[in-house]
Structures are given as C-alpha cells and as structure tokens.
Motif scaffolding. Structure first.
Motif, mmCIF file in Angstrom:
data_model
loop_
_atom_site.group_PDB
_atom_site.id
_atom_site.type_symbol
_atom_site.label_atom_id
_atom_site.label_comp_id
_atom_site.label_asym_id
_atom_site.label_seq_id
_atom_site.Cartn_x
_atom_site.Cartn_y
_atom_site.Cartn_z
ATOM 1 N N SER A 81 2.996 6.701 -6.462
ATOM 2 C CA SER A 81 1.825 7.369 -8.285
ATOM 3 C C SER A 81 2.271 8.173 -9.620
ATOM 4 N N GLU A 82 1.542 8.894 -9.305
ATOM 5 C CA GLU A 82 2.076 9.766 -10.454
ATOM 6 C C GLU A 82 2.515 10.993 -10.049
ATOM 7 N N HIS A 83 0.893 11.083 -8.572
ATOM 8 C CA HIS A 83 1.624 12.550 -7.951
ATOM 9 C C HIS A 83 2.182 13.084 -7.046
ATOM 10 N N CYS A 84 2.496 11.449 -6.300
ATOM 11 C CA CYS A 84 3.605 11.783 -5.483
ATOM 12 C C CYS A 84 4.909 11.938 -5.968
ATOM 13 N N SER A 85 5.388 10.429 -6.821
ATOM 14 C CA SER A 85 6.553 10.213 -7.253
ATOM 15 C C SER A 85 7.469 11.355 -8.471
ATOM 16 N N TYR A 86 6.388 11.874 -9.531
ATOM 17 C CA TYR A 86 6.772 12.831 -10.442
ATOM 18 C C TYR A 86 7.399 11.755 -11.481
ATOM 19 N N LYS A 87 7.046 10.435 -11.172
ATOM 20 C CA LYS A 87 7.665 9.583 -12.152
ATOM 21 C C LYS A 87 7.352 9.635 -13.703
ATOM 22 N N SER A 88 6.483 10.587 -14.583
ATOM 23 C CA SER A 88 5.954 10.638 -15.510
ATOM 24 C C SER A 88 7.566 12.158 -16.216
ATOM 25 N N SER A 89 7.391 12.557 -14.716
ATOM 26 C CA SER A 89 7.568 13.993 -15.224
ATOM 27 C C SER A 89 9.108 14.480 -14.923
ATOM 28 N N LYS A 90 9.697 13.684 -13.921
ATOM 29 C CA LYS A 90 10.664 14.506 -13.275
ATOM 30 C C LYS A 90 12.216 14.109 -13.882
ATOM 31 N N VAL A 91 12.062 13.862 -15.180
ATOM 32 C CA VAL A 91 13.320 13.797 -16.055
ATOM 33 C C VAL A 91 13.146 15.379 -16.475
ATOM 34 N N HIS A 92 11.844 15.587 -16.923
ATOM 35 C CA HIS A 92 11.935 17.323 -17.042
ATOM 36 C C HIS A 92 12.411 18.291 -16.472
ATOM 37 N N LEU A 93 11.854 17.903 -15.327
ATOM 38 C CA LEU A 93 12.270 18.977 -14.262
ATOM 39 C C LEU A 93 12.950 19.003 -13.841
ATOM 40 N N LYS A 94 14.206 18.354 -14.099
ATOM 41 C CA LYS A 94 15.451 18.148 -13.667
ATOM 42 C C LYS A 94 15.716 19.982 -14.239
ATOM 43 N N GLN A 95 15.453 20.097 -15.511
ATOM 44 C CA GLN A 95 16.385 21.771 -15.971
ATOM 45 C C GLN A 95 15.961 22.182 -14.877
ATOM 46 N N PHE A 96 15.436 22.233 -14.399
ATOM 47 C CA PHE A 96 14.642 23.848 -13.116
ATOM 48 C C PHE A 96 15.836 24.063 -12.261
ATOM 49 N N GLY A 97 16.405 22.819 -11.960
ATOM 50 C CA GLY A 97 17.653 22.974 -10.517
ATOM 51 C C GLY A 97 19.178 22.679 -12.376
ATOM 52 N N GLU A 98 18.944 22.063 -12.966
ATOM 53 C CA GLU A 98 20.487 22.193 -14.153
ATOM 54 C C GLU A 98 20.653 23.458 -14.902
ATOM 55 N N LYS A 99 19.608 24.423 -14.966
ATOM 56 C CA LYS A 99 19.919 25.650 -16.146
ATOM 57 C C LYS A 99 19.658 26.165 -15.389
ATOM 58 N N VAL A 100 18.579 26.806 -14.303
ATOM 59 C CA VAL A 100 18.699 27.865 -13.518
ATOM 60 C C VAL A 100 19.228 27.899 -12.568
ATOM 61 N N PRO A 101 20.257 28.759 -12.299
ATOM 62 C CA PRO A 101 21.104 29.004 -10.782
ATOM 63 C C PRO A 101 20.620 29.855 -9.900
ATOM 64 N N ALA A 120 0.999 -1.210 0.333
ATOM 65 C CA ALA A 120 0.359 -0.429 -0.160
ATOM 66 C C ALA A 120 0.848 1.666 -0.234
ATOM 67 N N MET A 121 1.962 1.563 0.638
ATOM 68 C CA MET A 121 3.388 2.610 1.354
ATOM 69 C C MET A 121 3.474 2.807 -0.235
ATOM 70 N N TYR A 122 4.429 1.326 -1.033
ATOM 71 C CA TYR A 122 4.975 1.913 -2.706
ATOM 72 C C TYR A 122 3.775 2.500 -3.486
ATOM 73 N N SER A 123 2.524 1.862 -3.307
ATOM 74 C CA SER A 123 2.270 1.899 -4.534
ATOM 75 C C SER A 123 0.971 3.511 -4.296
ATOM 76 N N VAL A 124 0.913 4.357 -3.779
ATOM 77 C CA VAL A 124 1.008 5.642 -3.106
ATOM 78 C C VAL A 124 1.782 6.415 -3.638
ATOM 79 N N MET A 125 2.863 6.376 -2.667
ATOM 80 C CA MET A 125 4.307 6.764 -2.964
ATOM 81 C C MET A 125 4.611 6.522 -4.991
#
Length: 749
Positions: A53-73, A46-51
């Motif tokens: 999830s797309e909402h909590c883990s950003y599993k589909s988006s985090k490869v793109h979101l990392k730009q915010f930390g890498e590009k923007v000082p 149960a814990m793994y399933s919710v954590m």
C-alpha cells in the motif's frame, strides 16, 4: 470456507482472487504471481496488499525521497539513518537521541479521539523499538476552518486523544502547532512526534538473525480493530460469515502501553533481544516480513499461537490487524525464560510464535498448514516503484502573479492598531492555551521549555544538564505559492526556532502531507517540496534521519495545501543557558536581527485582513539562517541575550506581543529608518529574530553581530504595561491578552 494453503494455490492457478478490492492494481497482482511462481494464497495476498500500500511501501514517493540519502551527507552526529524505525543522533556524553514524526490523518477524521491517541501510541513504540526511553512528544496539527461546525467535532476529540494517551504514559507534550485552513476541512492533519534517549550501546535494530532464535509476540492481544487501517483490507471478501464492518481505526490503551514500555526497557537492560520491531501499520505482516528481510535467514511462524481478543478472526485478519500496544522480539533460546519472567512481572502477555530459520523464506502456518511461503524482502522492501507523472499546474503562474503587494494597507495609526488586534486574535495567531493546557507539559520534571516557546526542550542528564530541543514547523500557504521555497521555509523556521532556544540544530525528521499522487499537479508539488528540503538540508548540514509521507489527503478533486512539516532536533550543553521567549526585565533593549523587506505573499496579514492567498512567499537565504543561528546560540551561551523569539507568521508585531504577554511586561518600539510602520510590523521576511539584551551586554552583543556581518537594529526597550509603537498607536497588555486568549475558547465553546 476451505483454507487456501500454498499447495492448493499451486494446484489451482485460475481461482478468482479479490486483489482489486484489496487495493492492488492488475500489474501488481501479476508481479506477485511472478515472484511466487504461482497465485498467492489468501493470506499471502492480504500481506502483499497492505505491505504494498502507499502508506507502507512509499511506492509513489520513494523515487523522490531517495534524494535525502543521495544529496545530504550524514554528519558526525548521525548514528542511525533512514530505513530503521527512527533515526538516531549522538548528542554527546555517551547519549544518543532518537526522534521521528509520523501521520495519523485519516483515522483521526473518522474517529478523532482514537485516531489521535493511537497516533501517539504508534510513534512512541517506534522510538521504544530503537532501544530508547521515550521522554517527550510533540503534535503538529492542521484543522479546517476554525468556525466550521465539523472543526468542533474533530479538534476537541483529537486534542483529548493526544492528551489522554500522552498524559497516561507520563510523557510531556513539549511542542507542535495548531493551524486552521479550510483546505483541511475534510482532511485534518494529525502528525505526532516523539523523542527518546539512550546510551550508544543500547541502540537496537529491526532484524531477525540467528537460526533457532525465537520470535516472541508480546503486549496486548490481537483484535479486529485496525484491519484496513493502512489499506482497504476492511473488506468482507475473506469470509462473509465473520463480523462485518470491523473498525478501521485502532483502539488504544495507554496503560497497557505504559506497562509495555517499562517491560521492554527492562528487557533491553538485561540485553535479552537480538532484534525488535513494534507492530504498527500492517501489524504482524509488517513485523514478521521486515524482521526477516533485514536479517540473515528466514522465519517460521505458527499463526494459531497468536493470543487473540476475538476468536473469530481469520488468519488473514490476524496478519493484518493493527491492534495497538504490541511488539515483536527476536530472542536467543537461552534468554527466553528470563524474557518471559520479565513480561509476567509487568503483566504483559508474551508468546513464542515462531523461530528464525536458516532458509530464505517467511513461512507462516495455521494449525499445521502452510498458508504463507514468501521471500520476505519482496513483501517488506521490494514493492512497486511508481514514476508518477508530474507537471507544474496551469494555475500556478496566475497564483504567483496575484501579488499581495497590491492589497490595501492601513493608512493611519488607528487603522494599524485595529489590524494588529485582528491579526493577533485570529485563530492561527491566537493563544492555543485552551489546547495545550490539556497536555501535561512538565511531567517527569525535565521539561525546561514547552508551548508556547519557540522550541520544546528537555533535560536528559540531571548531573550535567545536557538537553535536547525540538521544533516542528510548516506553512501550507507558503508551499501552495511555491512548494520548493515553502519546504525550505518550513526547514528554516524549525531550525531557527531550535537556535532561538539556545540549542544547536543537528538533524531533521519530516512528515510530508499532500493530496493524491495520481494528480500530476500534486506530484509536482511533492517533487518540488522534497527537492527543496533535500537542497536545504544539504546547505544547512542537517541530515534527514527518517520521516513519513501521507498522500491522498483530499476531498473529491480538492487537495489540501502541500504541507511539508519539518521537525528539527538540537542539542544544548546546559539547559540552564536556554533562552525563553518572554520579555521579563524592564529596561532591556530590543534588537531586530536580520533584514526586513516587503514580503507579504502567504502572510498572516493578507489572510486575516483580505482573505487573500497569492504572490510569492518570503525569499529563503539559508546562509543567513546559519549565521543567525550561530548568533542566537552564542548569545544564549555567553549571557548576551535574555530572551529571543523567531519572526515568522504574523511578523514582528506577533512575536513582540507573544513575548510581552509571556513575560508580563510591555515594550516601546521605534520604527527604524528606511521602513514604514506597516512593513516593520507585518512583513514575514525570513532569517529574522527579535531579542532582548541587557544594557550591560549591548556593546558586546552588537560587536559580535557586526564582526559576523549580521544586521542588528535597535528597535526599542522592554518597558511598561503596553505595546507602544511610537507615533502610531498604543495597545495595553490587558487589551492584547483578552484579544489573544479569547478566540479559541470562543470558537470551541
């Protein structure tokens, strides 16, 4: 049902488990087994399933979101960035401000009042968990077609929920937006933001360190509401004898939250906590695993000590419940008694449910039996990472080729007048006072600007008049035409709105609302929008402090328009120097700042008059946006402008009408040389604002603009009781006010 303990799970590897019903994929379930070296227990699954999830883990988006930390000082103002409950920036005089925007879209469609109310409650606790006193909220909203019957169900409920919860907390609602579009018919967007204030030394982080420190759960009791709120845990797999169909939407109690806020702030004041986390999505699963993962040791939790509203809850349900108004604190043993005294004073239930260990696992017990034994980082921060396929949709070229420039334009002054009235009275451009009047915008007495101003602004120091401003913006029509440019236009508009109020933009938060990530066209939109936002923040020097991603906003095969919503936070040294939008002083001169071009793709005019969406959105020039912002801030600070309004949806005429109605005075406008009246009034070129300048300041103001290279065109004067476009038409303020203010009440009556 016999309880799945860790030992039993180790000895029974072949037991069938409901991983698919809980939203996990086969490879994800296999990965969990690999991590644990056995099958998971029911509670672990149960814990793994919710954590995960797309909402909590950003599993589909985090490869793109990392730009915010890498590009923007990070700039000099940044104190806490991405990864915590909310970002924190330095605003001077020893003050720090924390702010964030999140989504509560799906719950608000199912149950509009509670979905929206608990969205406000959740974002407020995120801000509180950073150590700050929440001081204001904002609410960017998107609904389906304004005349659709279901909009009459969803919108009033959402507005009542936001107002009811925020008003009860005593937090002013100072900004936001309301947009109608049929693409949001089955997927309204209810984004909520909050601003909090603290001193630098009061910043708190979500971590559990120090073996022997106690884990204290405090706030409301845990109930069955919200189970499945962020995944598919509202299933009956765990125990068919328990109550079925538990509500997936959380139920809020703002009075309990108010007590929780004051209790927590007193606890902070006495420096009684070593780490803290609010309970939001995924409930205790999230709070315990994230605290343990961010700390230096492990954690042991006795789940049966959790105070319950519903004694029938299974351990899995207790772990997943998203009941509201709860916090989890890490407290050194010598501070526990005082912590409990403060909770008792505020009538807040508090229970020691565990302690920090010197191990490296999160261990959860149920009546003495070990039911969870996991490395906490694998739950909280090491979920799956998807590199979803994405591709420019086949229809994109045809959409962009369908240029709005071909649409029939008004040929006479009478036609122009008629179209101005239609635009300013259209649902998206009409007054939203029916909505905003339900919010208390001035409670606490520190609000200096609120809707319908360009940005909300609050004073944070009553002696020095230091203040902060915030604006949220997004245009799904622009982003549909070009997601990269659309995201930058959202950023530019929020940045411009903050500057127009007289505040200096510092940093951003975002709420990225898109359709299904399993659709390559949607993932292309997301990838382009995040790339555009990261590139734009780099150019403007505004770091991303945090934010939220909301995916799967679609009905069947039809996704919403890509809707990146951007919140920009700014600081102003003296709120007495703020700039309102109202044209109030007759005789003041009106100046148009920036360049006006033939740009109508995605415009309000093309939507209202022709129901058309096609072409390219307005071009973005972020260097021009920075220059414009500098002029607006300097003009405000030095007393050269008395009013300013950014130009965006609806163009110049929309801005002028709003400023005239706000100030109760008219304006006489002259079409500049080189422009036709239609383009002058309706173009949505970016990087522009209209300002009113006292006659005594005209030379100083125009010299400043000229020296810095910003086009400044005198277009008229504040005068009379009408908007008079000379040689074209005259519209009385009375007629404009009736048209502007009657639309929303008429639709929702």
């Amino acid at each position: 049902m016999s309880l799945d303990t860790v030992k039993h799970a180790s000895e029974t590897p072949d037991v069938e488990q409901p991983w698919a019903e809980l939203g996990l994929k086969q490879d994800e379930y296999d990965r969990i087994r690999e991590i644990l070296g056995r099958r998971p227990t029911g509670a672990e699954l149960a814990m793994y399933s919710v954590m995960w999830s797309e909402h909590c883990s950003y599993k589909s988006s985090k490869v793109h979101l990392k730009q915010f930390g890498e590009k923007v000082p990070e700039n000099d103002a940044m104190l806490v960035g991405i990864g915590e409950n909310a970002g924190v920036v330095d605003v001077g005089q020893g003050y720090a401000v924390t702010f964030k925007v999140e989504s509560h879209n799906h719950p608000s469609y199912i149950e509009p009042y509670q979905g929206a109310a608990t969205g406000v409650g959740g974002i407020v606790r995120d801000i509180l968990a950073m150590g700050a006193r929440p001081v204001a909220v904002v609410d960017p909203l998107r609904f389906g077609a304004a005349d659709h019957p279901d909009t009459k169900r969803v919108l009033p409920g959402v507005v009542a929920g936001i107002g009811g919860y925020g008003n009860c907390l005593g937090l002013p609602n100072i900004g936001g937006e309301v947009v109608f579009d049929e693409c949001y018919q089955g997927n309204p967007l209810v984004n909520a933001g909050c601003i909090g204030v603290m001193k630098h030394e009061d910043i708190h982080l979500a971590k559990a360190s120090g073996p022997g420190n106690k884990v204290i759960l405090y706030g409301a009791r845990t109930g069955g509401d919200g189970i499945g709120g962020v995944s598919v845990l509202a299933s009956e797999t765990f125990d068919d004898t328990k109550p079925t169909k538990r509500p997936a939407v959380q139920v809020g109690d703002p009075f309990q939250e108010k007590l929780l806020i004051e209790c927590t702030l007193e606890i902070f004041k006495e420096k009684l906590v070593a780490g803290i986390q609010d309970l939001g999505g995924a409930g205790l699963s999230c709070a315990t695993s994230e605290l343990a993962s961010a700390g230096s040791g492990g954690m042991k939790v006795e789940l049966d000590t959790v105070p319950l509203r519903d004694a029938t809850l299974s351990p899995e349900e207790i772990l997943m419940s998203e009941s509201q108004e709860r916090m989890c604190a890490i407290v050194e043993p010598q501070h526990v008694d005082r912590f409990m005294e403060i909770c008792e004073k505020w009538d807040v239930t508090a229970t020691v449910i565990g302690e920090v260990t010197d191990g490296d696992h999160l261990e959860i017990f149920w009546h003495g039996e070990l039911i969870v034994d996991v490395p906490p980082g694998t739950v909280a921060h090491e979920g799956p990472t998807y590199h979803r396929p994405y591709a420019r949709p086949e229809w994109q070229d045809a959409l962009q080729a369908d240029d709005a420039g071909k649409l029939a334009r008004p040929q006479t002054g009478a036609e122009l007048k008629d179209q101005v009235l239609k635009v300013v009275s259209s649902p998206n451009q009409a007054s939203k006072s029916w909505i905003t009047d339900q919010y208390d915008r001035f409670v606490q007495g520190n609000t200096v600007l609120a809707q319908p101003e360009d940005a909300g602004m609050v004073r944070i120091d009553e002696e020095t008049n230091l203040g902060v401003a915030m604006a949220t913006d997004g245009n799904g029509r622009y982003a549909k035409l070009d997601p990269y440019t659309g995201a930058q236009l959202a950023l530019a508009e929020a940045y411009r709105n903050v500057a127009a109020s007289g505040a200096k933009p510092l940093a951003i938060s975002d709420c990225l609302n898109f359709g299904s990530p399993e659709d390559p066209a949607v993932m292309w939109q997301f990838a382009e929008a995040t790339r555009g936002l990261a590139d734009g923040c780099l150019q403007l020097g505004t770091p991303v402090t945090g934010g939220n991603v909301s995916l799967y906003n679609q009905t069947g095969e039809v996704a919403i328009h890509p809707t990146p919503v951007v919140a920009v936070l700014g600081v102003i040294d003296d709120v007495n120097r703020r700039t309102p939008i109202a044209f109030a002083e007759e005789g003041q001169l009106l100046y148009l700042l920036g360049d006006t071009k033939e740009e109508f793709g995605g415009s309000a005019w093309s939507e209202v008059i022709h129901r058309h969406l096609g072409g390219l959105p307005p071009a973005v020039d972020l260097d021009r946006e920075k220059l414009l912002a500098e002029i607006l801030i300097s003009g405000s600070r030095d007393g050269m402008i008395d009013a300013a309004h950014d130009l965006s949806d609806g163009g110049l005429v929309q801005a002028v009408v709003e400023s005239c109605l706000r100030g109760g005075t008219g304006a006489r406008l002259v079409v500049p040389e080189g422009l036709d009246a239609f383009t002058f009034l309706f173009s949505e070129s970016a990087g522009r604002a209209v300002v009113s300048v006292p006659r005594s300041e005209e030379l100083r103001f125009t010299d400043m603009c000229g020296a810095r290279g910003l086009p400044a065109t005198r277009i008229g004067v504040v005068d009379g009781d009408a908007v008079d476009v000379q040689g074209e038409f005259t519209l009385s303020l009375e007629e404009l006010r009736t048209a502007h203010e009657a639309t929303i009440p008429g639709l929702l009556a």
